[in-house]
Structures are given as C-alpha cells and as structure tokens.
Design an enzyme around this catalytic site. Structure first.
Site, PDB file in Angstrom:
ATOM      1  N   GLY A   1      58.585  80.653  18.020  1.00 53.70           N
ATOM      2  CA  GLY A   1      58.911  79.403  18.715  1.00 53.70           C
ATOM      3  C   GLY A   1      57.884  78.344  18.385  1.00 53.70           C
TER       4      GLY A   1
ATOM      5  CE1 TYR B   1      50.890  78.898  19.465  1.00 60.33           C
ATOM      6  CE2 TYR B   1      50.640  81.269  19.483  1.00 60.33           C
ATOM      7  CZ  TYR B   1      50.278  80.023  19.965  1.00 60.33           C
ATOM      8  OH  TYR B   1      49.297  79.931  20.930  1.00 60.33           O
TER       9      TYR B   1
ATOM     10  CG  ASP C   1      52.667  81.935  28.440  1.00 63.54           C
ATOM     11  OD1 ASP C   1      52.588  82.780  29.343  1.00 63.54           O
ATOM     12  OD2 ASP C   1      51.673  81.359  27.938  1.00 63.54           O
TER      13      ASP C   1
ATOM     14  N   GLY D   1      57.989  78.078  26.527  1.00 63.66           N
ATOM     15  CA  GLY D   1      58.763  79.188  25.948  1.00 63.66           C
ATOM     16  C   GLY D   1      58.779  80.425  26.833  1.00 63.66           C
TER      17      GLY D   1
ATOM     18  CB  SER E   1      54.543  84.162  16.015  1.00 63.57           C
ATOM     19  OG  SER E   1      53.237  84.478  16.459  1.00 63.57           O
TER      20      SER E   1
HETATM   21  N1  AR6 Z   1      63.317  84.693  26.690  1.00 66.14           N
HETATM   22  C1  AR6 Z   1      63.335  85.200  25.436  1.00 66.14           C
HETATM   23  N2  AR6 Z   1      62.977  84.499  24.345  1.00 66.14           N
HETATM   24  C2  AR6 Z   1      62.591  83.214  24.547  1.00 66.14           C
HETATM   25  C3  AR6 Z   1      62.538  82.614  25.824  1.00 66.14           C
HETATM   26  C4  AR6 Z   1      62.922  83.401  26.937  1.00 66.14           C
HETATM   27  N3  AR6 Z   1      62.903  82.939  28.172  1.00 66.14           N
HETATM   28  N4  AR6 Z   1      62.094  81.324  25.675  1.00 66.14           N
HETATM   29  C5  AR6 Z   1      61.891  81.128  24.352  1.00 66.14           C
HETATM   30  N5  AR6 Z   1      62.206  82.265  23.667  1.00 66.14           N
HETATM   31  P1  AR6 Z   1      57.575  80.964  22.118  1.00 66.14           P
HETATM   32  P2  AR6 Z   1      55.362  81.654  20.281  1.00 66.14           P
HETATM   33  C6  AR6 Z   1      62.125  82.550  22.215  1.00 66.14           C
HETATM   34  O1  AR6 Z   1      57.418  79.519  21.812  1.00 66.14           O
HETATM   35  O2  AR6 Z   1      56.072  81.077  19.127  1.00 66.14           O
HETATM   36  C7  AR6 Z   1      53.763  79.128  24.566  1.00 66.14           C
HETATM   37  O3  AR6 Z   1      53.513  77.811  24.976  1.00 66.14           O
HETATM   38  C8  AR6 Z   1      61.929  81.365  21.298  1.00 66.14           C
HETATM   39  O4  AR6 Z   1      63.198  80.785  20.969  1.00 66.14           O
HETATM   40  O5  AR6 Z   1      57.789  81.385  23.520  1.00 66.14           O
HETATM   41  O6  AR6 Z   1      54.673  82.990  20.141  1.00 66.14           O
HETATM   42  C9  AR6 Z   1      52.545  80.016  24.678  1.00 66.14           C
HETATM   43  O7  AR6 Z   1      51.754  79.686  25.800  1.00 66.14           O
HETATM   44  C10 AR6 Z   1      61.296  82.032  20.110  1.00 66.14           C
HETATM   45  O8  AR6 Z   1      62.278  82.667  19.278  1.00 66.14           O
HETATM   46  O9  AR6 Z   1      56.291  81.825  21.602  1.00 66.14           O
HETATM   47  C11 AR6 Z   1      51.822  79.762  23.392  1.00 66.14           C
HETATM   48  O10 AR6 Z   1      51.042  78.591  23.458  1.00 66.14           O
HETATM   49  C12 AR6 Z   1      60.440  83.142  20.717  1.00 66.14           C
HETATM   50  O11 AR6 Z   1      60.974  83.356  22.024  1.00 66.14           O
HETATM   51  C13 AR6 Z   1      52.933  79.568  22.406  1.00 66.14           C
HETATM   52  O12 AR6 Z   1      54.052  79.100  23.170  1.00 66.14           O
HETATM   53  C14 AR6 Z   1      58.947  82.843  20.832  1.00 66.14           C
HETATM   54  O13 AR6 Z   1      58.772  81.484  21.209  1.00 66.14           O
HETATM   55  C15 AR6 Z   1      53.343  80.859  21.735  1.00 66.14           C
HETATM   56  O14 AR6 Z   1      54.285  80.568  20.732  1.00 66.14           O
END
Ligand code: AR6
Length: 173
Positions: free
Chosen positions: A125, A127, A35, A33, A123
């Site tokens: 995605g 999470y 990260d 995501g 959180s």
């Molecule tokens: N730019 C903006 N938003 C994004 C991007 C991007 N490049 N990529 C995804 N999103 P997530 P979490 C959105 O999973 O839920 C990781 O593996 C996505 O659609 O990035 O806090 C970490 O290492 C969603 O709406 O973060 C942790 O293990 C939002 O960003 C875990 O995921 C957050 O999705 C954290 O999970």
C-alpha cells in the site's frame, strides 16, 4: 506439518484468527491502511500496549523486518502481531526484509502458540511494493518457513491484490 494457505478478500480488521498481522511502521503508534483499520476497530488497548513497548524494549521503534505482539483489543483475535515492511525501492533490493516480515511474524506466532494467522499484503500500500512481486515473496516465504501454525490466511483488500496472490499460486502451485 505444513500449514494450509488460504485467501480471502476483505478487511483484515474484521476477520477471526488467533493472530492478526498488522502492516505497521517502526513507530508502532498507528497510521493508515491496515494499521489504521486495526487500531480503529481494535480500540485503544492496542495503542496503549504499543506505547508501553516504545517506553521499554523498543525505545527506537521496531526495525524493518521485525515483529512484535500485543493484545488484539476488541478484534476477533487473541493477538495482533505488528511487523514493519520495507518501503519499496527501485535502486535497492529489499526483498529479504519483506520476507523477514513473514518469517518473524510466524516465529512470534509460534512463540504465542497461535494456530491461525491472518496476514495482509505487507508493503503493497503506502510502501508501494508491486503486487505480483510482493505476492511471490509472501507465498514463497510462508511456504518455506517451518512453523506450527496450522492455517495462514491472506486477507486481500481489493481484486487486484487477490488476483496477484491467486495468480502466483496458479503459476507455482
Ligand atoms: N484490510 C486488509 N488489507 C488492507 C486494508 C484492510 N483494512 N487496508 C488496506 N489494505 P498498507 P504498507 C491493503 O498501506 O504498504 C500505514 O500507514 C492495501 O490495499 O496498509 O505496508 C502504516 O502505519 C495494501 O494492499 O501497508 C505504515 O506507515 C496492503 O493492505 C504504512 O502504512 C498494505 O497496505 C505501511 O505501508
């Protein structure tokens, strides 16, 4: 002065801001995501600093709801602020931990002197936090947290996330 809150749809690793917030995990050693995108585009300097943090102050990792800054490497930013969102639970209310991510990130941004801060929808995605509730917590928290940050920009990846944030602002302008 209260910060201006703006939204854009897109990839947070491509935006320009003083500080970009990373939806990290407590290992601080990368993931998918947001990260994954931040480390990919930001290059190895970010991971090197995260490793140093793990070897020093954060031996057990970064706790959920906390935030810590590193260099932004090759990103168009001065700092990345890593924060660890809670995994959504249907049996336990972890809203305050999600709010804490926004509060702590702004506190770190103030310490750094950042004027513009870009946030993802923490959180929502991997999470699994439902978007409407995550948008409410994000917006209510940044609107009530005292900060010297001048602009808070939410960078929302898809239509669904963008709409959830826009809808909350229409309901609670
Ligand atoms: N730019 C903006 N938003 C994004 C991007 C991007 N490049 N990529 C995804 N999103 P997530 P979490 C959105 O999973 O839920 C990781 O593996 C996505 O659609 O990035 O806090 C970490 O290492 C969603 O709406 O973060 C942790 O293990 C939002 O960003 C875990 O995921 C957050 O999705 C954290 O999970």
């Amino acid at each position: 002065m209260t910060p201006t809150i703006t939204f854009v749809q897109g990839d947070i690793s491509r935006v320009s801001a003083d500080a970009i917030v990373n939806a990290a995990n407590s290992s601080l050693l990368g993931g998918g995501g947001v990260d994954g995108a931040i480390h990919r585009r930001g290059g190895p300097a970010i991971l090197e600093e995260c490793r140093r943090l793990r070897a020093s102050k954060y031996g057990k990792g970064l706790a959920t709801g906390r935030a810590v800054a590193t260099t932004a490497g090759n990103l168009d930013a001065r700092w990345v602020i890593h924060t660890v969102g809670p995994v959504h639970s249907t049996t336990e209310d972890r809203s305050d931990l999600l709010a804490s991510c926004y509060r702590e990130s702004l506190r770190v941004a103030d310490e750094l002197g950042a004027r513009t801060v870009a946030f993802p929808a923490i959180s929502t995605g991997v999470y699994r936090w439902p978007l409407p509730d995550a948008a409410r917590i994000a917006l209510d928290t940044v609107r009530t947290t005292p900060t010297a940050v001048e602009e808070i920009r939410f960078v929302l990846f898809d239509d669904q996330a963008y709409e959830a944030f826009a809808r909350h602002l229409r309901v609670v302008p």
